[in-house]
Scaffold this active site. Structure first.
Site, PDB file in Angstrom:
ATOM      1  N   ARG A 232      -8.663   9.225   1.027  1.00  0.00           N
ATOM      2  CA  ARG A 232      -8.178   8.055   0.303  1.00  0.00           C
ATOM      3  C   ARG A 232      -6.909   8.440  -0.456  1.00  0.00           C
ATOM      4  O   ARG A 232      -6.828   9.519  -1.042  1.00  0.00           O
ATOM      5  CB  ARG A 232      -9.235   7.534  -0.683  1.00  0.00           C
ATOM      6  N   ASP A 256      -2.582  10.823   5.857  1.00  0.00           N
ATOM      7  CA  ASP A 256      -2.891   9.654   6.680  1.00  0.00           C
ATOM      8  C   ASP A 256      -3.211   8.462   5.782  1.00  0.00           C
ATOM      9  O   ASP A 256      -3.479   7.372   6.269  1.00  0.00           O
ATOM     10  CB  ASP A 256      -4.084   9.964   7.595  1.00  0.00           C
ATOM     11  N   GLU A 261      -0.822   2.105  -0.196  1.00  0.00           N
ATOM     12  CA  GLU A 261      -0.728   1.713   1.217  1.00  0.00           C
ATOM     13  C   GLU A 261      -1.086   0.260   1.474  1.00  0.00           C
ATOM     14  O   GLU A 261      -0.736  -0.291   2.529  1.00  0.00           O
ATOM     15  CB  GLU A 261      -1.643   2.600   2.073  1.00  0.00           C
ATOM     16  N   HIS A 293      -2.850   5.666   8.336  1.00  0.00           N
ATOM     17  CA  HIS A 293      -4.299   5.469   8.293  1.00  0.00           C
ATOM     18  C   HIS A 293      -4.881   5.270   9.695  1.00  0.00           C
ATOM     19  O   HIS A 293      -5.604   4.311   9.962  1.00  0.00           O
ATOM     20  CB  HIS A 293      -4.649   4.259   7.399  1.00  0.00           C
TER      21      HIS A 293
END
Length: 329
Positions: A232, A256, A261, A293
C-alpha cells in the site's frame, strides 16, 4: 442480488461476467465516493476496489439507501471505515488471498529490473544502441533481503528470494511459523533495516504501519539499499524517500503503489499534464521504477478475485458469511 460495481474496467467485466451466474451486476466506471454515492440507489450491495473511498459519510449514505453489503474485490480494507459499517449494520467482505504469488513475483520483477536495468537495455537496443555503459548490476546471490510482513504474499516472496540464494530476514508482529520452520530468521525492524541490501514491504496499511518508511527509518538503512513496495502506498512517506534518493542514501526504489494513487492509477493520462509534483519528481530519478498497481494482474488472480467475490455475495444472501474467512470484522 443487485450489485453496483464501482471503478470497473474491461478486465473486471470479462472475469466477473465469465463466472457470474446468479447476481445482477451494474458496472460503473466511477469510483465510489461522496460524489457518486447516489448511483447506489436501488441496489442491495456495492462491489469496490482499492481506490474507492468508503468513509463514515459515504457509509451513512449507503445505509440510507439500504445497502446491505460492501464487497471488496481485494485483500486490503484500509479504505473502508469498518466501525461506521458495523454501526450501520453493513457487512464487509474481501478476497483475503487471491494469488499471493502474483504480487510476490511482481516484487521480484521490480528488483530484477532495477538491478539489471533491463528496461533501459530494452529501450537502447530498440534504438540501435548496444552499449553496456551504465547498465552494471549486482549479484542477488548472497545478498540480504528483508521482508516486512509475512502473510501469504510475504511468505511467497521470502521463499522466492531464498531460492535465489539470498539471506532472508523477516519482521512481523506475528512471526510466520512456516518461515520459521524453513530457517528464515525473524528480527526486530531496526535490525532488518540495518542489515538488508533489499527491503520489500508486504504488510497492510494500518495506523501502526502508516508511513512506516520515513526519514528516521531511511537513516537506519544500509547506504545504497533497494526499497520495494507492492503493498500500500501509505506505507511510505514519499517526501522522505525523495530526499533519501536526492542525497544518495537510498540506492533504488521500486513501487507498484503510491500514497496519492487514487487520482491517477488505473487511468490513461498520456495526453494530459499530470499535476502530482511528487510523482513526477520520483519519475525523474534514473534509479526509480514505478508500475501502476499491477502486482495482482494475472489470469490466476483475476479468476480468484471474481470467484471469491461472487461467492461472498451468495454466502451473504444465504446467511452463510459467519462460516467464511472473508468477512471483515
Amino acid at each position: 442480488m443487485k450489485i453496483a460495481f464501482f471503478s470497473s474496467k474491461i478486465y473486471d467485466k470479462i472475469y466477473f461476467n465469465r463466472y457470474n451466474t446468479y447476481h445482477e451486476l451494474k458496472y460503473f466506471e466511477n469510483p465510489l465516493n461522496a460524489e457518486s454515492v447516489d448511483l447506489t440507489n436501488g441496489y442491495d450491495g456495492v462491489c469496490v476496489f482499492v481506490n474507492d473511498q468508503l468513509n463514515a459519510e459515504v457509509i451513512t449514505q449507503l445505509a440510507a439507501r439500504n445497502i446491505k453489503i460492501i464487497a471488496l474485490r481485494c485483500a486490503g480494507f484500509n479504505n473502508v471505515d469498518l466501525q461506521a459499517a458495523q454501526k450501520q449494520g453493513i457487512a464487509v467482505v474481501r478476497v483475503p488471498a487471491y494469488s499471493p504469488h502474483a504480487v510476490a513475483e511482481h516484487a521480484v520483477a521490480l528488483i530484477m529490473t532495477l538491478n539489471r536495468k533491463t528496461h533501459k537495455a530494452y529501450n537502447r537496443v530498440r534504438e540501435g544502441n548496444f552499449s553496456l555503459e551504465r547498465l552494471t548490476g549486482f549479484d542477488l546471490y548472497g545478498k540480504t533481503v528483508g521482508v516486512v510482513g509475512t502473510g501469504k504474499i510475504g511468505e511467497a516472496f521470502a521463499f522466492i528470494m531464498k531460492g535465489f540464494g539470498c539471506k532472508v530476514l523477516a519482521y512481523d508482529i506475528h512471526p510466520n511459523p512456516v518461515l520459521i520452520n524453513a530457517g528464515i530468521q525473524f528480527v526486530e525492524l531496526d535490525e532488518l533495516f540495518a542489515q538488508s541490501d533489499v527491503i520489500s514491504l508486504h504488510c497492510p496499511l494500518t495506523p501502526q504501519t502508516n508511513r512506516l518508511i520515513n526519514s528516521e527509518s531511511l537513516e537506519k538503512m544500509k547506504p545504497n539499499a533497494m526499497l520495494i513496495n507492492t503493498s500500500r502506498g501509505g506505507l511510505i512517506d514519499t517526501k522522505a524517500v525523495i530526499n533519501a534518493l536526492k542525497n544518495g542514501k537510498l540506492g533504488y526504489l521500486g513501487i507498484d503503489v503510491y500514497e496519492q494513487e487514487a487520482d491517477l492509477f488505473f487511468n490513461d493520462f498520456s495526453e494530459s499534464i499530470i499535476q502530482d509534483d511528487m510523482l513526477m519528481r520520483l519519475m525523474s530519478f534514473p534509479n526509480v521504477l514505478i508500475t501502476a498497481h499491477q502486482g495482482f494482474f494475472t489470469e490466476e488472480a483475476l479468476t480468484q478475485i471474481a470467484q471469491v467475490t461472487l461467492q461472498n455475495l451468495s454466502d451473504f444472501e444465504n446467511n452463510q458469511l459467519s462460516k467464511t474467512t472473508t468477512l471483515v470484522h
